[in-house]
Design a protein around this motif. Sequence first.
Motif, PDB file in Angstrom:
ATOM      1  N   GLU A 560       0.857  -1.188   0.000  1.00 64.30           N
ATOM      2  CA  GLU A 560       0.000   0.000   0.000  1.00 64.30           C
ATOM      3  C   GLU A 560       0.889   1.231   0.000  1.00 64.30           C
ATOM      4  N   LYS A 561       0.599   2.126  -0.938  1.00 73.40           N
ATOM      5  CA  LYS A 561       1.381   3.347  -1.037  1.00 73.40           C
ATOM      6  C   LYS A 561       0.452   4.544  -1.046  1.00 73.40           C
ATOM      7  N   ASN A 562       0.959   5.654  -0.622  1.00 76.15           N
ATOM      8  CA  ASN A 562       0.272   6.936  -0.727  1.00 76.15           C
ATOM      9  C   ASN A 562       1.192   7.846  -1.509  1.00 76.15           C
ATOM     10  N   GLY A 563       0.927   7.942  -2.819  1.00 76.49           N
ATOM     11  CA  GLY A 563       1.868   8.633  -3.681  1.00 76.49           C
ATOM     12  C   GLY A 563       3.162   7.835  -3.748  1.00 76.49           C
ATOM     13  N   LYS A 564       4.276   8.450  -3.360  1.00 75.51           N
ATOM     14  CA  LYS A 564       5.550   7.754  -3.361  1.00 75.51           C
ATOM     15  C   LYS A 564       5.877   7.148  -2.000  1.00 75.51           C
ATOM     16  N   GLU A 565       5.021   7.378  -1.032  1.00 80.07           N
ATOM     17  CA  GLU A 565       5.291   6.881   0.312  1.00 80.07           C
ATOM     18  C   GLU A 565       4.726   5.480   0.493  1.00 80.07           C
ATOM     19  N   VAL A 566       5.578   4.541   0.917  1.00 77.90           N
ATOM     20  CA  VAL A 566       5.140   3.179   1.208  1.00 77.90           C
ATOM     21  C   VAL A 566       4.497   3.171   2.579  1.00 77.90           C
ATOM     22  N   MET A 567       3.209   2.830   2.628  1.00 74.97           N
ATOM     23  CA  MET A 567       2.489   2.841   3.892  1.00 74.97           C
ATOM     24  C   MET A 567       2.638   1.503   4.622  1.00 74.97           C
ATOM     25  N   SER A 568       2.529   0.404   3.885  1.00 70.63           N
ATOM     26  CA  SER A 568       2.647  -0.898   4.536  1.00 70.63           C
ATOM     27  C   SER A 568       2.887  -1.972   3.494  1.00 70.63           C
ATOM     28  N   ILE A 569       3.465  -3.084   3.958  1.00 73.03           N
ATOM     29  CA  ILE A 569       3.638  -4.278   3.135  1.00 73.03           C
ATOM     30  C   ILE A 569       2.968  -5.423   3.881  1.00 73.03           C
ATOM     31  N   SER A 570       1.971  -6.045   3.240  1.00 73.09           N
ATOM     32  CA  SER A 570       1.233  -7.143   3.871  1.00 73.09           C
ATOM     33  C   SER A 570       1.532  -8.431   3.128  1.00 73.09           C
ATOM     34  N   ARG A 571       1.661  -9.498   3.886  1.00 71.55           N
ATOM     35  CA  ARG A 571       1.925 -10.787   3.255  1.00 71.55           C
ATOM     36  C   ARG A 571       0.601 -11.430   2.866  1.00 71.55           C
ATOM     37  N   LEU A 572       0.516 -11.862   1.609  1.00 74.12           N
ATOM     38  CA  LEU A 572      -0.648 -12.616   1.138  1.00 74.12           C
ATOM     39  C   LEU A 572      -0.399 -14.111   1.305  1.00 74.12           C
ATOM     40  N   PHE A 573       0.756 -14.587   0.810  1.00 77.59           N
ATOM     41  CA  PHE A 573       1.130 -16.002   0.912  1.00 77.59           C
ATOM     42  C   PHE A 573       2.638 -16.084   1.135  1.00 77.59           C
ATOM     43  N   THR A 574       3.046 -17.002   1.986  1.00 77.85           N
ATOM     44  CA  THR A 574       4.470 -17.263   2.123  1.00 77.85           C
ATOM     45  C   THR A 574       4.931 -18.076   0.925  1.00 77.85           C
ATOM     46  N   ILE A 575       6.240 -18.079   0.684  1.00 80.30           N
ATOM     47  CA  ILE A 575       6.778 -18.870  -0.417  1.00 80.30           C
ATOM     48  C   ILE A 575       6.512 -20.356  -0.193  1.00 80.30           C
ATOM     49  N   ARG A 576       6.482 -20.774   1.077  1.00 74.73           N
ATOM     50  CA  ARG A 576       6.198 -22.180   1.362  1.00 74.73           C
ATOM     51  C   ARG A 576       4.738 -22.519   1.078  1.00 74.73           C
ATOM     52  N   GLU A 577       3.830 -21.594   1.434  1.00 74.07           N
ATOM     53  CA  GLU A 577       2.417 -21.839   1.120  1.00 74.07           C
ATOM     54  C   GLU A 577       2.199 -21.948  -0.378  1.00 74.07           C
ATOM     55  N   MET A 578       2.851 -21.100  -1.140  1.00 74.31           N
ATOM     56  CA  MET A 578       2.711 -21.182  -2.600  1.00 74.31           C
ATOM     57  C   MET A 578       3.312 -22.477  -3.128  1.00 74.31           C
ATOM     58  N   ASP A 579       4.443 -22.873  -2.561  1.00 75.99           N
ATOM     59  CA  ASP A 579       5.090 -24.120  -2.984  1.00 75.99           C
ATOM     60  C   ASP A 579       4.188 -25.324  -2.699  1.00 75.99           C
ATOM     61  N   ASN A 580       3.538 -25.321  -1.520  1.00 71.90           N
ATOM     62  CA  ASN A 580       2.668 -26.446  -1.163  1.00 71.90           C
ATOM     63  C   ASN A 580       1.411 -26.501  -2.032  1.00 71.90           C
ATOM     64  N   GLN A 581       0.885 -25.354  -2.431  1.00 71.29           N
ATOM     65  CA  GLN A 581      -0.347 -25.321  -3.211  1.00 71.29           C
ATOM     66  C   GLN A 581      -0.118 -25.377  -4.715  1.00 71.29           C
ATOM     67  N   ALA A 582       1.124 -25.237  -5.161  1.00 71.20           N
ATOM     68  CA  ALA A 582       1.408 -25.228  -6.595  1.00 71.20           C
ATOM     69  C   ALA A 582       1.097 -26.587  -7.214  1.00 71.20           C
ATOM     70  N   ALA A 583       0.619 -26.548  -8.452  1.00 75.27           N
ATOM     71  CA  ALA A 583       0.323 -27.773  -9.212  1.00 75.27           C
ATOM     72  C   ALA A 583       1.136 -27.765 -10.492  1.00 75.27           C
ATOM     73  N   ARG A 584       1.365 -28.952 -11.019  1.00 72.06           N
ATOM     74  CA  ARG A 584       2.203 -29.080 -12.216  1.00 72.06           C
ATOM     75  C   ARG A 584       1.475 -28.525 -13.435  1.00 72.06           C
ATOM     76  N   VAL A 585       2.234 -27.792 -14.263  1.00 69.56           N
ATOM     77  CA  VAL A 585       1.678 -27.303 -15.516  1.00 69.56           C
ATOM     78  C   VAL A 585       1.576 -28.481 -16.477  1.00 69.56           C
ATOM     79  N   ALA A 586       0.380 -28.702 -17.022  1.00 73.08           N
ATOM     80  CA  ALA A 586       0.141 -29.843 -17.904  1.00 73.08           C
ATOM     81  C   ALA A 586       0.970 -29.719 -19.176  1.00 73.08           C
ATOM     82  N   THR A 587       1.303 -30.872 -19.763  1.00 68.62           N
ATOM     83  CA  THR A 587       2.028 -30.918 -21.026  1.00 68.62           C
ATOM     84  C   THR A 587       1.255 -31.766 -22.016  1.00 68.62           C
ATOM     85  N   ASN A 588       1.558 -31.587 -23.306  1.00 66.18           N
ATOM     86  CA  ASN A 588       0.911 -32.398 -24.333  1.00 66.18           C
ATOM     87  C   ASN A 588       1.794 -33.599 -24.671  1.00 66.18           C
TER      88      ASN A 588
END
Length: 847
Positions: A560-588
């Motif tokens: 979140e920014k206000n103009g050029k000022e960074v107001m806050s950084i919030s975590r949506l997902f950790t890298i581990r959460e993304m790694d655990n939920q990731a699925a393989r990209v299908a191939t032909n």
Amino acid sequence: MRRRGLTLMLLIVLVLALSVPALASPATNTTGNNKVDWLIEKKIVIGDGSGDYKLKNNITRAEANKMLVESLEKRTEADNMKNTLPKFTDVKSSDWFVGYLNYAVSKNIINGYEDNTFKPQNDVTYEEMIKMLVVAHGGSTGKETTTGYWSTPYINKAREMGILDGVSIADYRKAAPRDKVFEMIYNAMHGNTFNSGLKKDEYYAVVVSVGENVYSSNNDNTRVLAAGEGSAYKVGSFLSMSSQVVNDKNALGKVYKVSADARGNAISATVANDIKIHEGPAELKDNSIQIAGLNLNIAKGYEGLSILTHNDKDYVYKDFVNQNSTRTSGYISEYARIYTKDNFVIYVESFAFEDIAPVQSAMAFGVSDIYIYDDTRSGDPQRITLRSLKGYEKGQQFTLKLEDLKMYDVLHIYDRDKALVSRGSKETGTFDGIESKRDAYFAKLGNKEFQVRISNSKRPIILETANRARVIEAERSTRYSEIERSKVDLILDLNGHVQLITGESSASNDVGIFSSDSTRDVNIIGMGILDASTRLEYRIGINGRGQRGDIREGDLVYVEKNGKEVMSISRLFTIREMDNQAARVATNFNDELLIQSNTIELVGGGRSNVFRYDNKTKVFAIQGDSNNPVKISAVDMRYAKSDAARNVRAFILTTDQYDRLLSGRFNEAGNSTGDMAHTIVFMDFGHHNAPISGNAYRLTRDFTPGDRGLYLQKSGFSSAQFYEFEDSRYSENLRAMREGTDIEISLNSRDEITRVSSIASTVPGRETFKVADIFLPVTIGVSTRDGHIKLTDRYGTDKTFTLNISNYSSARDITYNDVVTIDYSGNTLNEITGKYHSDTQITGSFR
């Protein structure tokens, strides 16, 4: 004694014959009788200020006569006839009403009784009042049959004309109380035959088309709304007026009072200020129209009201209303222009829209390239084709060409390819959210409220970032925290309803991947280097979601920014959460990733899921594993398709999930709702040369191999800058590019170009494609089998062309992933006129 020959005209302005103080003012509408209150509101009935209109009293014949003459605006003429000897034996020259009576007699309005009396103090009976109203409103020629009782023909005619609607009469021969008289007058006025007040050689005409600079003289550019009796033109007909009569480029939609010569040709015209135009949603009823809080009367019998224009087509007004009205009300016109004279409707222009949406971009690559924000679900750009436009700005109508469309113009589309365009309708202020009340939703700007529509194809859009839009779902009580308490612009449609919300903060907040931090700055991949010397607050999770702990490299974050000022950084997902939920990209079967021009397929748990993406989807690549990410990049999707490892996995955050995350409703439903990807993170990317995505630029000078750098104009800036290559030898690897080409580059800390990661030509007359598949012609024996080439345009649409001997030579050295410029017509490929080889990647257009 039977009374015959009595002929009194219409009582329109009722001035009670009471003793009225000099400073008396009209009383308020307090009678409880809607018809009488309407007459009071219109100042047709004027009381003595006491609030008592004496509705049960009767009206004398002398009072009625005076009211009649004043309603005809003939007071001056009546005053001039005060000294004329009266015709009737029971009227003295000194009587207060003698001038009014003499005027009425002179016009054959009053004939009196057979004994040559007038009987001024007698009360008006129902049948007398009915006859006066019928004759005054053109329902009688004064030659009705004398067979049977004298008033019967007038009573029958009054029923036909609607004068007796809702009026209960037990005995027509009795004196009529004021309330009944007023109700009959109201009915007569609402069933009146409109009197245009025009001479034979005069008419009112509304402008329906205007040339580029002046009033068009080559077309039927005006429509007759009203004409004098015996005029050469009928109401509803079209005619042409030359610039010698009207020379006004802003004439469209205006009404002119026109004078014509003996042959009907216009010789002069002035703006008709007595014609009023009411705009907005309207309810069309059989006898009236409600619009903007007004109740406008339909003039029965007036030929102009046989014409109603709906979506540019003509209908008989009454037939259209009867066929399209609901069971409980009239026809609801989504937008209407109602033309009135003296509170009577003389013309109706009505519209019903298939879609209402703001312009996202227009004329990017050609006349037909018009994109609106898709307001049915995603907010994505949607390509449309239009044939005709008519613009509206601050109440002014004007002609508009397709090439004149601008970003944030609001299109009101009807008949598939026509549109009314609302331009310049904007409100600016501090956004205080969306509130539900009165069974509707309103966007609040301070103490102002603007309605938010929730019907499909008419919902408003919110610009969440400079590149991403999403549809407002007001009925789901979604919070819009990223723009609340921020200065925003509300873009409004013709009816003043919100169609788009955009502002400073909506373009500042975004998602990215946290890369590293130090004492001076924070690197958010996808957002550049953020200055941490300003106020910076780390928040773990958003709206209560997420585990406690420090934000670390590889986490997906919301900034979140206000103009050029960074107001806050919030975590949506950790890298581990993304790694655990990731699925393989299908191939032909050829072990190629199933990433198409606008879809990506993931497999896992015995099932596959297909997700859509577009040029606003943020795409990241993480090399290494979640415990030790080697490199984090923001990448172009097409680059990911060609360079990712075959066993790559992907984590996808859908737009629905993203919306629920920000509104605190993440656990409202399962995490797989929706199929539009907001963010894609490739895990185990496998390639160590993935570029960090740069920004969009436009080439302002032609480039040829050997140049030390590029002259580029950054998106959103008016001036150009020269950027040198980090390695001068890099220039030799690029093919010639022309001025106007859009490119995406990566820069190092010294603002030197480290990579040109995409190229897309926007030079007029050229169109670029990415080669998706190619099969060259082959000769078998004496016959030749045609090949084909499949090309993908910048919007992800595939086009396939035949390759035969005639166009083979220009394609012999083309390979997969090359970017080509072609000359073609329809599905026929004529020639490949230019090409950039496979170190370039095509992306979306420059904005």
